[in-house]
Design a protein around this motif. Structure first.
Motif, PDB file in Angstrom:
ATOM      1  N   PRO A 102      34.869  52.179  42.707  1.00 33.60           N
ATOM      2  CA  PRO A 102      35.007  51.882  41.279  1.00 33.60           C
ATOM      3  C   PRO A 102      35.217  53.116  40.401  1.00 33.60           C
ATOM      4  O   PRO A 102      36.008  53.068  39.451  1.00 33.60           O
ATOM      5  N   LYS A 106      38.822  53.780  38.351  1.00 34.20           N
ATOM      6  CA  LYS A 106      38.891  53.924  36.895  1.00 34.20           C
ATOM      7  C   LYS A 106      39.562  55.237  36.512  1.00 34.20           C
ATOM      8  O   LYS A 106      40.369  55.282  35.569  1.00 34.20           O
ATOM      9  N   ALA A 135      31.305  41.813  41.684  1.00 28.67           N
ATOM     10  CA  ALA A 135      31.035  42.260  40.321  1.00 28.67           C
ATOM     11  C   ALA A 135      31.672  43.619  40.050  1.00 28.67           C
ATOM     12  O   ALA A 135      32.170  43.875  38.945  1.00 28.67           O
ATOM     13  N   LEU A 136      31.694  44.490  41.050  1.00 27.63           N
ATOM     14  CA  LEU A 136      32.283  45.816  40.875  1.00 27.63           C
ATOM     15  C   LEU A 136      33.798  45.738  40.753  1.00 27.63           C
ATOM     16  O   LEU A 136      34.414  46.503  40.007  1.00 27.63           O
ATOM     17  N   GLU A 139      34.462  44.562  37.275  1.00 26.81           N
ATOM     18  CA  GLU A 139      34.253  45.672  36.337  1.00 26.81           C
ATOM     19  C   GLU A 139      35.519  46.512  36.206  1.00 26.81           C
ATOM     20  O   GLU A 139      35.887  46.940  35.103  1.00 26.81           O
ATOM     21  N   GLU A 165      39.318  39.009  35.892  1.00 24.29           N
ATOM     22  CA  GLU A 165      38.618  39.614  34.757  1.00 24.29           C
ATOM     23  C   GLU A 165      39.602  40.209  33.764  1.00 24.29           C
ATOM     24  O   GLU A 165      39.414  40.089  32.541  1.00 24.29           O
TER      25      GLU A 165
END
Length: 217
Positions: A102, A106, A135-136, A139, A165
């Motif tokens: 993650p 990013k 969930a990651l 994100e 998402e």
């Protein structure tokens, strides 16, 4: 000012950090022996850590100030680590598919938004994230949706959370998910345009190097 490390007689500070988008990063590295104005020809603020380590190691090896500065300026990425691949159709491929988590995902997406023309993220699953893996991935999708990126194309079961998402907050953007890498590769010729800046990133097991090879043909 960023203090990168100290101890055993080594005290290294990084100041004057200036990101130049796809073109790279400049900074000043100061040690107990001198100061070095560096130009790093690879995008991403995180490159200042490697550069500061290179300065410290260069000093230990007895290199001159100019040799250290020239060595950093001549840096070439190895493997699929933020490798810039210009194409004759004015596309620029950012090959960063050696691995992914993650944080690095990013960071690479932030670099992409500095690209010219249409900015396209081709993303795949990130491995070894444990029970929070979905969930990651979500994100990352939320983060990507907030950036200046025009299209997000994902492949793999986990990366569906990225696209789902992202769609919640970025629906004029072109956001698509494909079940497999092969399905994504089949669709890419109709999805990409001349002049695109294209980030390719996933964990190594996704074998996104095959996508890079396709885009380079």
């Amino acid at each position: 000012t960023l203090r990168c490390g100290e101890g055993a007689g080594c005290n290294v500070r990084v100041t004057d950090v200036a990101e130049r988008g796809i073109e790279g990063v400049s900074c000043t590295v100061t040690t107990e022996k001198g100061s070095y104005a560096l130009s790093i020809p690879s995008p991403g603020r995180f490159m200042i850590y490697s550069a500061s380590m290179g300065v410290a190691i260069g000093e230990q090896l007895g290199l001159s100030r100019q040799e250290i500065i020239d060595g950093v300026a001549a840096y070439t990425p190895t493997g699929s680590r933020m490798r810039l691949l210009p194409r004759p159709d004015n596309r620029l491929i950012i090959d960063d598919c050696y691995n992914a988590n993650p944080v690095s995902m990013k960071a690479s997406l932030e670099v992409l938004q500095d690209g010219a023309n249409r900015r396209v993220a081709i993303l795949g699953d990130m491995g070894e994230l444990g029970e929070n893996e979905k969930a990651l991935h979500a994100e990352v999708g939320a983060f990507a949706a907030g950036l200046n990126i025009d299209a997000i194309y994902c492949a793999g079961p986990l990366s569906e959370a990225i696209s789902d998402e992202a769609k919640k907050t970025a629906t004029p953007k072109d956001i698509r998910h494909f079940a497999t890498r092969a399905e994504l590769m089949e669709a890419l010729p109709t999805l990409l345009h001349d002049g695109d800046t294209i980030l390719v990133k996933a964990s190594h097991f996704m074998q996104f190097t095959q996508i890079v090879d396709l885009l380079r043909k």
